[in-house]
Design a protein around this motif. Structure first.
Motif, PDB file in Angstrom:
ATOM      1  N   GLU A 185      73.517 -18.491  32.714  1.00  0.00           N
ATOM      2  CA  GLU A 185      74.688 -18.427  31.837  1.00  0.00           C
ATOM      3  C   GLU A 185      75.150 -19.564  30.865  1.00  0.00           C
ATOM      4  OE1 GLU A 185      78.965 -17.958  31.060  1.00  0.00           O
ATOM      5  OE2 GLU A 185      77.987 -19.461  32.498  1.00  0.00           O
ATOM      6  N   ASN A 212      80.567 -12.203  25.804  1.00  0.00           N
ATOM      7  CA  ASN A 212      81.055 -13.062  26.798  1.00  0.00           C
ATOM      8  C   ASN A 212      81.815 -14.078  26.431  1.00  0.00           C
ATOM      9  OD1 ASN A 212      81.414 -14.285  29.638  1.00  0.00           O
ATOM     10  ND2 ASN A 212      79.500 -15.246  29.287  1.00  0.00           N
ATOM     11  N   TRP A 270      82.820  -9.882  31.095  1.00  0.00           N
ATOM     12  CA  TRP A 270      82.067 -10.759  32.139  1.00  0.00           C
ATOM     13  C   TRP A 270      80.678 -10.078  32.437  1.00  0.00           C
ATOM     14  CZ3 TRP A 270      82.032  -7.368  35.816  1.00  0.00           C
ATOM     15  CH2 TRP A 270      82.935  -6.361  36.072  1.00  0.00           C
ATOM     16  N   LYS A 315      78.233 -12.453  33.172  1.00  0.00           N
ATOM     17  CA  LYS A 315      78.438 -13.628  34.388  1.00  0.00           C
ATOM     18  C   LYS A 315      78.190 -12.596  35.411  1.00  0.00           C
ATOM     19  CE  LYS A 315      82.038 -16.536  32.435  1.00  0.00           C
ATOM     20  NZ  LYS A 315      82.154 -16.349  31.414  1.00  0.00           N
TER      21      LYS A 315
END
Length: 620
Positions: free
Chosen positions: A429, A562, A568, A571
């Motif tokens: 990420e 994101n 999200w 994520k």
């Protein structure tokens, strides 16, 4: 009296935890755990499919009576005005002249007109967008600008919605019935322009990649918003976009309000991907799947999705011409006036109806209390298997704690695959921001290959039952957390992964190879590719690019959102779904252990523990 009411007698406690009942429960879970798990799973999947049945879902209705005044006779008579404005606007060729013309028309109708500059840095596309929003504020004549509504549209490739907006301004500027200010927003670059305006309006800058200038003026707290795009001004249906960011939905009263007004104006209204307004079981099932797919993605499907993070309920409307036009400017103008008048009559924010629901079509919905039951049954399938593995791993006597196993556990060996996959996901990420869009699929593939290779070098453990129970427990907890945030994503992900995880049991080597292949197919990345394939060939059938380019664009936009818009989904994939799957992949089961062997081993250990306890009692 309180002590008598709340103190349980000792005899009752012994009855509840007697040795025979505990032994029967353990034997049932150990010998029939697979039957119970698959029974719960099948009932849960069938229950989800039954959401499309008219006997399970229910009719939509309005809970807030303050919205009813919008159903009265409208006063919009601006068809000729809209047509004239459309002709003038279409004759302007450059964006600069169009902005000047729009600002001049707003001023001519007596509104306050301002411009708003912003810059968007797209990290994965390696480009920078500069834009300028135009917004005008109509001040309510009888209130001190404490509340406001928003009517927004986009600037480029939208020559029809702007004349409609100006014809509405011409109407309301001559009226004194409005109790709330109305903000007319014309945003550039679609959702980026709307997001930049909302950041500046609320003075909350959540993204480092959207830089916007402060607004020169403000209005009151925004109660609701409607975003209208008109690709064609002669249309035969309206498409309504209800999905907000991260799988959230607006108050269903706003959705029902739009549907009721369309029914009053005799306008054909459909949800984004629903084939019918009210269909049979098959049509509702297709519509439910399509709408849940957009909700599961969590992406920004329409600029109206940007309002929800600021607690602003909004819907998007788009005109569509499929079989031949039936409606013109007048229908769209009366529809817009009715929606604004209804919201204008609200005394407070939307709060009385549902926020969590699923919609198979525009006329029906499934409430939270209905769709949580099948989801709970699917997760209960894994919970039954967890208890079975827990009981098979050790012994429990009535005098001991129900949740403590006597078998020793190597905590480090049990947790390190999860932590390793979590570190890989977090690294995935963090470094994705530095990749170009052409290499983003390579990044995802590298992370998956590393996780797979690590799982191939793990060794078999003696306490594999407790390790498998821990892996299933992490999966259940991840799904419970995801269920509270995005129910559609939970359903789409839990069904394939749960069946793959339940089929992981000790067997001979050929069957174990099939089990590992099934587990590999339930990989989050492969599931994303599969759902993207369905999205591309079902939703984007008019596109001309190849599948790989569409997949790359879809994944890149999801990851980039994101950082720019606050979605999200990336994520959740990196820090939740990938570690849970990595823990399952790193689990090495023995080649073959039958249920009878598990029961025999458990009985031996039980008799051994009982005899040792009897000896200890005699010594004492």
């Amino acid at each position: 009296r309180i002590q008598i009411l709340f103190e349980l007698p000792t005899d009752n406690m012994k009855t509840l935890l007697n040795k025979n009942r505990m032994k029967q429960l353990k034997e049932l879970l150990k010998t029939r755990s697979y039957v119970l798990s698959f029974l719960f799973f099948i009932v849960g999947v069938v229950g989800i499919a039954l959401f499309a049945d008219l006997r399970v879902n229910q009719n939509t209705f309005v809970s807030e009576n303050a919205l009813l005044p919008g159903y009265v006779v409208t006063k919009y008579r601006g068809e000729h005005t809209a047509a004239m404005l459309h002709k003038e606007y279409s004759a302007l060729l450059s964006d600069g002249k169009r902005r000047q013309w729009i600002s001049g028309m707003f001023k001519e109708y007596g509104l306050e007109v301002y411009s708003h500059n912003f810059t968007v840095k797209r990290p994965l596309f390696k480009e920078q967008l500069k834009g300028e929003n135009i917004f005008a504020i109509y001040r309510a004549p009888k209130t001190p600008s404490t509340e406001a509504l928003v009517f927004s549209t986009t600037l480029r490739a939208n020559q029809n919605a702007i004349p409609l907006m100006l014809s509405i301004v011409d109407l309301i500027s001559k009226q004194t019935i409005w109790a709330k200010d109305i903000i007319f927003l014309i945003a550039e670059h679609d959702e980026f322009g709307v997001g930049a305006f909302l950041q500046s309006y609320h003075d909350i800058y959540t993204s480092d990649y959207i830089k916007s200038h402060p607004l020169l003026t403000h209005s009151g707290a925004i109660q609701a918003a409607i975003h209208i795009n008109m690709p064609v001004y002669h249309f035969d249906r309206l498409r309504m976009y209800v999905e907000a960011m991260n799988g959230q939905l607006p108050d269903i009263d706003l959705v029902v309000l739009v549907r009721q007004i369309c029914r009053q104006e005799n306008i054909h209204l459909l949800l984004r991907n629903s084939p019918h307004d009210v269909g049979d079981f098959k049509g509702n099932l297709i519509g439910l799947h399509a709408n849940m797919a957009w909700q599961a993605a969590g992406r920004v499907a329409f600029p109206s999705a940007l309002y929800h993070p600021y607690n602003i309920h909004a819907v998007g409307i788009e005109t569509e011409l499929r079989y031949g036009y039936r409606y013109k400017w007048g229908h769209m103008g009366r529809f817009t006036e009715s929606v604004l008048r209804s919201i204008n009559n609200l005394e407070e924010q939307f709060h009385t109806a549902y926020y969590f629901y699923l919609m198979p079509c525009v006329e029906r919905f499934v409430s939270l209390s209905v769709y949580m039951v099948p989801c709970g049954l699917i997760l209960a399938a894994s919970a039954v298997r967890i208890l079975s593995l827990w009981f098979s791993a050790g012994t429990i006597t009535p005098s001991e704690n129900f949740f403590i196993s006597q078998q020793s556990v190597n905590v480090i060996d049990c947790v390190y695959p999860f932590l390793l996959a979590l570190c890989l996901g977090v690294l995935n990420e963090l470094i994705s921001i530095s990749f170009h869009r052409s290499n983003i699929l390579l990044l995802i593939g590298m992370t998956q290959i590393i996780t797979v290779v690590i799982g191939c070098f793990t060794h078999q453990r003696e306490d594999w039952r407790l390790h498998q129970a821990f892996a299933l427990l992490v999966h259940v907890l991840a799904m419970v957390l995801l269920c509270m945030l995005n129910i559609s994503l939970t359903i789409f992900y839990a069904i394939p992964t749960t069946i793959a995880y339940l089929l992981q049991f000790p067997f001979n080597k050929p069957v174990r190879v099939i089990q590992r292949a099934l587990l590999l197919a339930a990989n989050p990345a492969l599931l994303v590719v599969f759902y993207a394939y369905l999205y591309v060939y079902v939703q984007l059938d008019n596109e001309t690019d190849g599948f790989f380019e569409k997949l790359q664009t879809l994944v890149t936009e999801t990851i980039e959102s994101n950082y720019t818009l606050g979605v999200w989904t990336w994520k959740a994939y990196s820090c939740l779904l990938l570690p849970a799957w990595g823990l399952q992949w790193c689990l090495k089961l023995p080649s073959e252990v039958t249920v009878s062997e598990e029961v025999t081993d458990s009985e031996k250990s039980t008799s051994k523990d009982v005899s040792s306890s009897e000896v200890k009692t005699k010594v004492e």
